[in-house]
Write an enzyme that holds these catalytic residues in place. Structure first.
Site, PDB file in Angstrom:
ATOM      1  N   GLY A 193      44.999  44.209  45.210  1.00 45.27           N
ATOM      2  CA  GLY A 193      44.160  43.186  45.798  1.00 45.27           C
ATOM      3  C   GLY A 193      44.995  41.955  46.101  1.00 45.27           C
ATOM      4  O   GLY A 193      45.980  41.669  45.411  1.00 45.27           O
ATOM      5  N   ASN A 375      43.596  34.758  41.380  1.00 44.41           N
ATOM      6  CA  ASN A 375      43.567  36.054  42.055  1.00 44.41           C
ATOM      7  C   ASN A 375      42.138  36.520  42.273  1.00 44.41           C
ATOM      8  O   ASN A 375      41.174  35.774  42.108  1.00 44.41           O
ATOM      9  CB  ASN A 375      44.341  37.084  41.229  1.00 44.41           C
ATOM     10  CG  ASN A 375      43.668  37.376  39.904  1.00 44.41           C
ATOM     11  OD1 ASN A 375      43.160  36.470  39.246  1.00 44.41           O
ATOM     12  ND2 ASN A 375      43.646  38.637  39.499  1.00 44.41           N
ATOM     13  N   CYS A 377      40.298  38.346  40.509  1.00 44.94           N
ATOM     14  CA  CYS A 377      39.471  38.427  39.304  1.00 44.94           C
ATOM     15  C   CYS A 377      39.589  37.183  38.439  1.00 44.94           C
ATOM     16  O   CYS A 377      39.083  37.166  37.316  1.00 44.94           O
ATOM     17  CB  CYS A 377      39.840  39.672  38.493  1.00 44.94           C
ATOM     18  SG  CYS A 377      39.708  41.216  39.422  1.00 44.94           S
ATOM     19  N   GLU A 379      41.851  35.853  36.585  1.00 47.33           N
ATOM     20  CA  GLU A 379      42.578  35.802  35.315  1.00 47.33           C
ATOM     21  C   GLU A 379      44.052  35.472  35.478  1.00 47.33           C
ATOM     22  O   GLU A 379      44.752  35.249  34.477  1.00 47.33           O
ATOM     23  CB  GLU A 379      42.436  37.131  34.550  1.00 47.33           C
ATOM     24  CG  GLU A 379      43.419  38.232  34.937  1.00 47.33           C
ATOM     25  CD  GLU A 379      42.971  39.048  36.134  1.00 47.33           C
ATOM     26  OE1 GLU A 379      43.482  40.164  36.345  1.00 47.33           O
ATOM     27  OE2 GLU A 379      42.087  38.561  36.872  1.00 47.33           O
ATOM     28  N   PRO A 573      38.977  41.831  34.031  1.00 45.61           N
ATOM     29  CA  PRO A 573      37.636  42.385  33.793  1.00 45.61           C
ATOM     30  C   PRO A 573      37.632  43.837  33.327  1.00 45.61           C
ATOM     31  O   PRO A 573      36.620  44.325  32.828  1.00 45.61           O
ATOM     32  CB  PRO A 573      36.943  42.240  35.146  1.00 45.61           C
ATOM     33  CG  PRO A 573      38.050  42.191  36.144  1.00 45.61           C
ATOM     34  CD  PRO A 573      39.200  41.519  35.456  1.00 45.61           C
TER      35      PRO A 573
END
Length: 708
Positions: A193, A375, A377, A379, A573
């Site tokens: 991603g 990013n 997500c 984190e 996640p």
């Protein structure tokens, strides 16, 4: 083909005893293997035959299989198969064989078992044969699980890269924007991603070469990026995914947010690209006092010598910029912006939020520059630096920038806690060291030359992200409430040990290089080797469980040898890998005791949470806490426990009960900011349909002001 396993799995939708839940999940798993997997697995008479066949058709990478002599390779396979591994849960088996196991080109038959994939990871990302054996043990015992791109692509002849995600800075010129388009396309097709920082693009209506009003702002760039990620995927195995981040003080911020509105015009509506906003403390403080916030011209900031908007320290320079007549600016009510964010989150779950100053206060390497965004997500929190480009699009001979790659893998908290509780500290440390060395090898294995800035950042930052999963499962297993001091203390104790041993392992890699007279990847005079400042902040926490001698000994080694990995921890996640590891995702509570997932053509799958049956037995069948029943405050409080230890960030999803309003969302976001949380991931509201638009739009200045 018989599918009685689906019928058995569907029985989990009914109220069941602990024994019935365990038995039904195990039965569905057995039926799945008997009716599907066993009869569709390609049989080989010997391991040698299997390796020869799969390398000859380039399904397995020959170089990986020849990394060690054949007897060593054979021993690794024997070691993995000696565990006699069986998936304890149906969804874990289903996820592995549909998403990870290598199949024939037509997809009808299966080449790999779980053990094969584990050995391929050990071969691909080990430093030597002894490390390879340790990797097999760490994964087969369920203590450590590599992230999906790493686990999926290891040892494949035509696989993607082992990196989870990438972060790119878009600078304010056509050459840099074109480079971001090119890099996004190339990185997305390799399976990761990609998030892009758009903050430094000049605003809509800004001048271009003295032509007033010529700039079109960030939205046209977002539309192109959305098409790029829709087009470029990893051979259909992983869909392309991207995110765009914008600073909340960018003049295009309201238009940026409105691209996610349900009723947005199709010309501007963004459907699949994720959105994130970057919020500095000054914005939140002015929302509290009721003052308006300036939105300075990005173009004027550059012309006036302040540099890129994303790199400005607004704590120090807000007043100066505001008084400067050379920087044109508009003003906006920050309370209205927060209310708009909450409204759009109710409709779409977006945008993500990055609290800029909290991110940078926790940055262990501030000399590398500011943390500008995160990013997909939320984190990842690393310093980055946009580069300069020639008119031909190259950066040769120009100021070289560096971007970010995410090399991730997660520990199963329950399995690791078992070691702590048994007093097996040596095995605990050994597992952490094995994981650090594994991810450090992933850094070297990734071929990221398609993006010079990402390749540069990956090579010299050598950043890894040790993650965590199965926190709630571990608590359920022990009969502990998620919202309890005992649970938070247990998590704190666990993270102290993870952090100490992770820093020690990374230092040891550097020490080994230096003492063996090999050249480390960084000059010894480079300040990025210094971890002593971050370690100083850790000492009060480490003293709770480690002796003064241990702490000062590691501190002395850090001063002498430095550290190999600039960043060490990030809590993602953990979606699919949680299922194959029989874990609850990440460190947040479960959504349901028996989760219902929609999986492609077969429809619904019921997945009992790890630890559920133990909870039922130990508490006398007390109601199981879920993310929605607990609400957002206990979740934020638990994530706050990780703040001193996690040098990057954590994917924190906010969960709300049905009927939540924008006031509820803003209240949670403000509480998270006050607690020092670095970022917020999705916003989830449990409801059958969106509340009325009247309720969704319900927001007053008073509620935001009171919460602040």
């Amino acid at each position: 083909m018989n599918q009685t396993y689906l019928e058995t799995n569907a029985e989990l939708s009914k109220p069941r005893t602990a024994e019935e839940i365990t038995a039904l999940d195990a039965k569905a798993t057995r039926e799945y293997f008997l009716e599907n997997i066993n009869q569709n697995t390609v049989f080989f008479h010997t391991l040698e035959e299997k390796i020869n066949h799969l390398t000859s058709i380039r399904a397995w990478d020959k170089e990986t299989l020849e990394k060690y002599d054949y007897p060593v390779v054979k021993e690794l396979f024997q070691q993995a198969y000696a565990y006699k591994f069986r998936f304890p849960n149906f969804i874990g088996a289903y996820k592995f064989y549909t998403s990870y196991a290598l199949r024939t080109p037509d997809g009808s038959r299966i080449y790999e078992r779980f053990e094969d994939r584990v050995v391929l990871n050990a071969l691909a990302y080990s430093k030597d044969e002894y490390h390879a054996k340790d990797i097999v043990d760490a994964i087969m015992t369920g203590r450590f699980q590599p992230a999906t791109p790493t686990f999926l692509n290891a040892g494949r002849g035509q696989g993607g890269e082992p990196v989870s995600c990438f972060l790119l800075d878009a600078d304010d010129n056509m050459e840099a924007i074109a480079a971001v388009f090119k890099d996004s396309l190339q990185l997305s097709r390799r399976g990761g991603g990609v998030s892009i920082n758009l903050t430094d693009l000049r605003e809509n209506g800004a001048p271009i070469k003295n032509h007033a009003g010529a700039a079109r702002g960030v939205i046209p760039v977002m539309k192109i990026l959305e098409d790029i990620f829709s087009y470029a995927d990893q051979l259909g195995q992983r869909q392309g995914a991207g995110a765009a981040y914008l600073h909340i003080m960018h003049p295009d911020i309201m238009a940026f947010l409105d691209t996610k509105r349900e009723n947005a015009d199709e010309k501007i509506r963004i459907k699949t690209l994720s959105l994130g906003v970057v919020i500095p403390d000054v914005f939140m403080r002015k929302a509290k006092t009721g003052e308006h916030v300036m939105l300075p011209s990005v173009y004027d900031l550059q012309q006036a010598g302040y540099g890129r908007l994303s790199g400005i320290d607004w704590e120090k320079q807000y007043d100066e910029v505001e008084k400067n007549p050379l920087v044109s600016k508009t003003y906006i009510d920050p309370r209205q912006v927060l209310a708009r964010i909450a409204q759009i989150q109710m409709e779409s779950g977006y945008p993500f939020i990055v609290y800029q100053d909290a991110m940078n206060r926790g940055n262990p390497a501030p000399w590398l520059g500011p943390i500008r965004f995160s990013n997909l997500c939320t984190e990842i929190a690393q310093s980055s630096k946009p580069g300069l480009f020639e008119v031909d699009g190259s950066d040769a001979g120009m100021e070289e920038g560096y971007a970010t790659a995410c090399n991730l893998g997660s520990f199963n908290i329950h399995k690791m806690l078992e070691l702590l509780e048994a007093g097996e500290l040596k095995q605990f440390e050994h597992t952490v060291s094995t994981a650090v060395e594994f991810l450090d090898t992933v850094v070297d294995a990734a071929n990221l030359k398609c993006s010079p800035t990402v390749n540069r950042g990956n090579s010299f930052k050598r950043a890894i992200g040790l993650g965590q999963m199965n926190l709630h499962g571990a608590l359920l297993y022990r009969g502990l409430s998620y919202d309890s001091d005992q649970a938070r203390e247990l998590f704190d104790k666990y993270l102290v040990h993870i952090t100490f041993y992770a820093i020690k392992a990374s230092m040891w890699i550097m020490k080994t290089w230096i003492t063996s007279c090999e050249f480390p990847p960084l000059s010894m005079s480079d300040p990025t080797l210094d971890r002593t400042g971050f370690f100083e902040t850790m000492k009060p926490h480490l003293k709770k469980y480690f002796s003064e001698e241990d702490i000062e000994g590691l501190h002395a080694d850090l001063k002498e040898y430095g550290i190999n990995n600039t960043y060490l921890q990030a809590i993602p996640p953990t979606g699919s890998i949680s299922y194959i590891n029989n874990s609850t995702p990440s460190i947040h509570p479960i959504v349901d005791p028996v989760e219902i997932r929609k999986e492609g053509k077969i429809g619904r799958i019921h997945s009992p949470a790890f630890g559920l049956t133990q909870w039922m037995e130990k508490t006398g069948n007390q109601p199981v806490e879920t993310a929605y029943s607990l609400g957002w405050k206990p979740i934020i409080d638990m994530y706050a426990v990780a703040l001193p230890y996690v040098d990057q960030a954590s994917s924190l999803t906010l969960f709300f009960k049905e009927g939540a309003t924008t006031r509820d969302i803003n209240k949670a976001q403000i509480y998270a900011w006050k607690k020092g949380i670095k970022s917020l991931y999705y916003t989830r509201i449990r409801q059958t349909e969106l509340t009325s638009r009247k309720q969704a739009a319900e927001s007053t200045e008073d509620c935001v002001a009171c919460a602040l």
